[in-house]
Design a protein around this motif. Structure first.
Motif, short mmCIF file in Angstrom:
data_model
loop_
_atom_site.label_atom_id
_atom_site.label_comp_id
_atom_site.label_asym_id
_atom_site.label_seq_id
_atom_site.Cartn_x
_atom_site.Cartn_y
_atom_site.Cartn_z
N ARG A 46 -2.97 12.03 6.68
CA ARG A 46 -3.09 11.28 5.46
C ARG A 46 -4.08 11.61 4.46
N ASP A 96 5.46 7.15 16.42
CA ASP A 96 4.12 7.07 16.83
C ASP A 96 3.28 7.44 15.36
N PHE A 97 4.00 7.37 14.11
CA PHE A 97 3.42 7.74 12.96
C PHE A 97 2.77 6.46 12.59
N ARG A 154 -5.01 6.53 0.40
CA ARG A 154 -4.18 5.10 0.55
C ARG A 154 -4.65 4.58 -0.85
N ILE A 155 -3.78 4.09 -1.53
CA ILE A 155 -3.78 3.32 -2.95
C ILE A 155 -2.96 2.12 -2.76
N GLU A 166 0.84 -1.18 -0.02
CA GLU A 166 -0.02 -0.15 0.10
C GLU A 166 0.76 1.20 0.19
N ILE A 208 3.95 3.65 9.25
CA ILE A 208 5.34 3.38 9.03
C ILE A 208 5.54 2.01 8.33
N ASN A 217 3.89 1.03 5.78
CA ASN A 217 3.43 1.16 4.43
C ASN A 217 4.40 1.81 3.60
#
Lengths: 697, 697
Positions: A91, A245-246, A94-95, A77, A249, A251
């Motif tokens: 964000r 805390d991202f 998402r693709i 992803e 991480i 993807n």
């Protein structure tokens, strides 16, 4: 002058991905080749890491695709992140990372050392350990005897090679304890004094392939200069374990911050993550007039790169542990105007094209360069194909390099640019990213018309004409023969599943078409059970193939097995229950002199018991009414689509007549390809390759 | 008396499939074990060849399932052939060889030597080459000190072992140049004179596992006699390359001829085919009163077997070349009434059950015996589980052996019987074959209620009550907890696909549940995004798991990592876009002291980008409204289904309290399981095991 002297058919200079891929082909086809490298060590960390769909297809065709699937991190992803009004990243979308449906494989990520290991193992296996990287060996000179370049038996290229001491070959990396790519390039040739002739070997080669990187010594020797330009954008790279805390991480992420630059995240094997981090502020050189103002890469540290990353990540926190490797680079796009000299000395990989690494293209395109070149060299060296096919290497691969450079030019400027008012458009970036992913997969490479790609010339299709002053990139339009509406001639034949007639196995037809040096003739017979015309033509084609005048007979050496140059495969649209094995035409279920039958050249297009229905006729746009004949190159690209009639046979005959060398015929000596089992050579689906083609030792 | 003396936790006697499987577990879990075999050589041809679905699942759980898939022949279809009025055989039906949907794998076929090699490689890898088969070593005596059998720290079993010379260990095979199974059984203990004490070692073991075949020396030593009977049916076996006009030679075939007997065809790797051929006429012994009238196996030749085959094949022709192996056997069904002595000396595999080989059960059931036993021994030896769990071995596996014997009794008589009027019914044969294939897959094995299978006792279900005087065979009825309507408690948890939350990977959840010695707690959380109650219970469970009083804490040694005995996994029915990573309960995304996060314990039930939708909630019959907690044994069998509430937690707590040993707690020393990469230990999906469980060295 007691120096050593020797002959070799092919000398590969440089053992990186391009060099290994060439050696893999030569080991598989039994070509007398050598490969040298000036560095003393293999690499164990860092470098390139992404394996694109087409590369995985090629690995699979050599029998080690499964190792990639098993060992590498599957990257599924992409998350896009962009700044909000407060300057925090959020964000936006998402693709899927790999365009859905573009290949049976999806992109995976693993460090280059493992990838080179798989090729090393394959080379060892097929060459029976006779082909090994010779290192550290430094080439000193290269000379071409122009009077001999048209003589296929001659060794017109002379290369002098010096064996280095380990000290010469392993200069200390600076930059501290962590492995890095800042000083990887070893200019061992710079200050070397050649005092002792005994360390020098003179190698006479028929062909030389320079796979010696962006600063290619071979390229310089044959007088080719790169063309292109360099931008001001500087990026750092960290291979590390992020503590953060991202949330995304693990993807692939493309992050644009408001003012601090951009990041690409590439999740890797074993908890590692590769971070590509734009460096807005970088140390500059001040000690040298020539370099003044340019980035001083030796001053870039992991700490400096991390500092930049933290600003971009705001408001998320980022720490790192277990950093394995780092580097920094300045974005540029350069391409070589020529890829060879006299079609005797070739350059490939980074020696021909350099660009930014974030689309995971460098290693992949490099390997695909020599995957394109080496089978042609093998066929010429073996006397199977005419030397004229060597000219298709530059024609085919230079276009790919140019497409890549144009794409990267646009992509990297959109990624490095500041988003928003007066800057770059993020929606344009997303659009280019998605289109670029299709290109980056390697599956839409489309080779130009030539003696091995039988199609009319096609127009180029421009992508994204309306971009704001940025160069557009373009792709060659596809050409389809109406008999196979979805099979673009000049592209790789997309993989599809069929069912083995004899034992009901669902297999990818591509797994029956290993990279073993053979051309394939795929006969889509149509519905032989219901269509008498189809059945009659099947018999006609079979009788032709088994006749003394056929192209199979004409172009296969008398000493070789019958189908070792051209390998016929039948795909029926009749299901297994409607037509009996012994009613299928004989050429596709041939027996050897002992009576052993080939049970694995007839397939059907029907549902399998456990793995669904491949629908190959539908996928390829072939009508069960008419069928089609496909000629596929040893590298899996479609050469020709022909009709299922006498005219079609003639067309295929003409095609091969133009490409292959007529052999001294001796019908009696042709035998069927015997099954020979060796547990080390075993292959997917419990079938080891059915015998060894003429190319194998 | 200067003989050697030593202690070992477990001694395995016999290096066949059952012995190797036990050693595989002990290597993987770091148990101090040894394995001895009296034969001097490994086997390289013949023997068993079929790998059933459940066996492949187990291989996959050890990390070498891919080798089976790659190397073995995939056997997809069964063709039934029967005589017509003219006495010629004709095809009557085709069915899938593996019942559709029964497993993610289908049956494959390959010779036993390769299969033992994969286990050998796995043992080498995980034991770091410290556990190797010691051969040729012959056990001479076995003694149990009954006074010590209840002391878990004692070594109550004493075994004397003699190292053989190579001559002793490799008796010449008779029967000519072709390898065969007629005289494989080496009775090295028969006439051996022990003259020199220096060749004898006295081994003191906590546990001994006898995997020494049908004529088990260990079984005799502990005074157990097999029960059962032998039929008059004699079958021959050929591993060969058939030259034939029989069209289905690459499929599994069951052929009944009119008068000449039956054949089973098993297509093998590399063009080989195994033929099981009924021998209507066989050479009988006449030289010995005891053996008089019994089959004299030493007179059976490949030619004699072929002669019988040709009669059955009529009107098809059959020749053979490249015969690799042959044997002959008399059908019998025998089972051991006991599988252990004092739960200190165990027997497994052929030592416990023998039957006809045609259903491909011997090797598979044998490996599954020790797959069942060895993790229990490992947990007891390591002080993790109570020794009482060892009693479940006999209870669980003896039932399987009896089911097998009953099935084989019926199946082999139907296969060997003459069809038609007065003989056996072919339609009954087909029906039993199909039902038998489901049983033979190994996936419907259903363990009885016990301290490690939490369910009420269930009735037996009889299959085929109405058979004509032949013994019926029966299977245990399934028990389902209504919270997981399709998960039979006591059966292996069927494999299903989920999507990794953190990186969108479609994986088989089973691949996250390696055979590494850990218990699994699978928490089906339901839809945490939409259901507040579900989210709240997730937090409750997580808080419990991380608390000092939880069963995780209580039963995990202080020196070990927190989740190394019980491994918690969360499967959410909320999709990845609807709920954020950091909103999931902490126990399932735990950090170690350095901040490294576990990204691979939270999964979702949603469509993946490229591999469809696993629908695990639907497959398991778990409602997203209620969710469920599953406790799964280290061997993948379902122990318990519990409710998602405080009562459910208590139920799981009680379960583990009954099975595991309370450890000396020291909360502070628990660390998170650190990712530790070793390229040799890398595993499917680019994830090597996340750290090493307590069982590993």
């Amino acid at each position: 002058m007691a120096s050593k002297e020797s002959n070799v058919d092919v000398l590969i200079i440089g053992a990186g991905p391009a060099g290994y891929m060439a050696a893999t082909w030569f080991a598989r086809t039994g070509v007398n080749a050598r490969i040298i490298d000036k560095r003393g060590n293999k690499i164990f960390a860092g470098q390139a890491d992404g394996l694109q769909c087409r590369t995985l297809e090629v690995f699979q065709s050599f029998g080690f695709g499964d190792r990639a699937i098993k060992e590498a991190n599957h990257m599924l992803e992409i998350c896009f992140w962009e700044p909000n009004d407060k300057g925090e990243i959020i964000r936006s979308n998402r693709i899927p990372d790999t365009v859905v449906g573009i290949s049976r494989f999806q992109q995976v990520v693993l460090h280059q050392g493992r990838i080179e290991q798989w090729m090393t193992d394959s080379i060892k296996k097929w060459s029976q350990d006779t082909l090994q990287v010779e290192r550290p060996k430094l080439p000193l000179s290269i000379d071409i005897d122009e009077s001999k370049v048209n003589d296929t038996d001659a060794y017109p290229v002379t290369v002098k090679v010096k064996t280095l001491s380990d000290d010469d070959a392993n200069p200390e990396q600076f930059g501290g304890k962590i492995a890095n790519g800042l000083f990887r390039q070893f200019d061992g040739d710079k200050d070397l004094k050649v005092e002792d002739d005994s360390e020098i070997e003179t190698i006479h080669a028929k062909y030389v392939i320079g796979c010696d990187g962006a600063h290619s010594w071979v390229r310089k020797q044959i007088g080719i200069e790169m063309e292109g330009e360099t931008s001001d954008y500087i990026w750092g790279v960290l291979d590390t374990v992020p503590i953060t805390d991202f949330p995304d991480i693990r993807n692939r992420c493309a992050i644009h911050s408001k003012d601090s630059g951009s990041i690409m995240i590439i999740p890797r094997e074993d908890g590692l993550v590769r971070l590509y981090i734009q460096l807005r502020e970088t140390p500059r050189a001040d000690d040298d007039a020539e370099k003044k103002g340019r980035v001083d890469r030796s001053k870039i540290t992991p700490e400096l790169i991390l500092e930049n990353a933290r600003k971009i990540f705001h408001p998320y926190k980022l720490d790192i542990i277990d950093t394995k490797w780092y580097t920094a680079y300045q974005i540029g796009q350069r391409v070589s105007p020529k890829f060879h000299k006299d079609n005797r000395v070739f350059i490939a990989g980074d020696a021909c094209h350099t660009h930014s690494p974030k689309a995971g293209q460098g290693m992949n395109v490099s390997m695909m360069d020599t995957y394109n070149l080496a089978w042609k060299v093998a066929q010429v060296v073996k006397g199977i194909a005419k030397p004229e096919i060597l000219a298709t290497y530059e024609a085919e691969r230079r276009q790919v390099a140019r497409d890549l450079i144009n794409f990267d030019y646009k992509f990297s400027r959109l990624f490095s640019g500041k988003p928003g008012e007066g800057g770059i458009s993020l929606s344009e970036f997303h659009q280019v990213f998605e289109k670029g992913n299709e290109f980056a997969s390697g599956t839409i490479v489309d080779y130009t018309p030539s003696m091995i790609v039988s199609k009319p010339d096609t127009e180029m299709e421009k992508f994204d004409e309306g971009s704001k002053g940025l160069q557009a990139f373009e792709f060659r339009a596809q050409y389809f023969n109406p008999l196979a509406k979805n099979v673009p001639v000049g592209r790789r034949l997309d993989h599809a599943k069929v069912v083995t007639y004899s034992d009901a196995k669902p297999i990818w037809l591509a797994d029956r078409m290993k990279s073993d040096g053979r051309w394939r003739l795929i006969f889509f017979s149509g519905d032989v059970a219901k269509n008498e015309k189809a059945a009659a033509f099947g018999k006609e084609l079979s009788d032709y193939l088994l006749s003394k005048d056929s192209f199979v007979q004409k172009y296969t050496p008398a000493s070789a097995q019958l189908f070792s140059v051209i390998d016929p495969i039948l795909v029926s649209s009749s299901d297994r229950r409607s037509y009996e094995w012994f009613d299928y035409p004989e050429a596709f279920r041939h027996r050897d002199e002992d009576g052993r039958m080939d049970y694995w050249s007839i397939y059907t297009d029907e549902p399998s018991y456990h793995q669904g229905h491949g629908k190959i006729y539908e996928k390829y746009g072939i009508s069960p009414e008419t069928g089609a004949i496909l000629v596929v190159r040893p590298d899996g690209y479609v050469s020709l689509v022909a009709d299922t009639n006498t005219k079609g046979i003639k067309e295929v005959e003409d095609f091969f007549g133009n490409v292959l060398v007529e052999q001294n015929p001796s019908w009696a000596s042709h035998g069927f390809i015997k099954a020979k089992r060796d547990e080390d050579l075993v292959d997917t689906y419990g079938q080891n390759d059915i015998g060894f083609p003429v190319f194998a030792r």
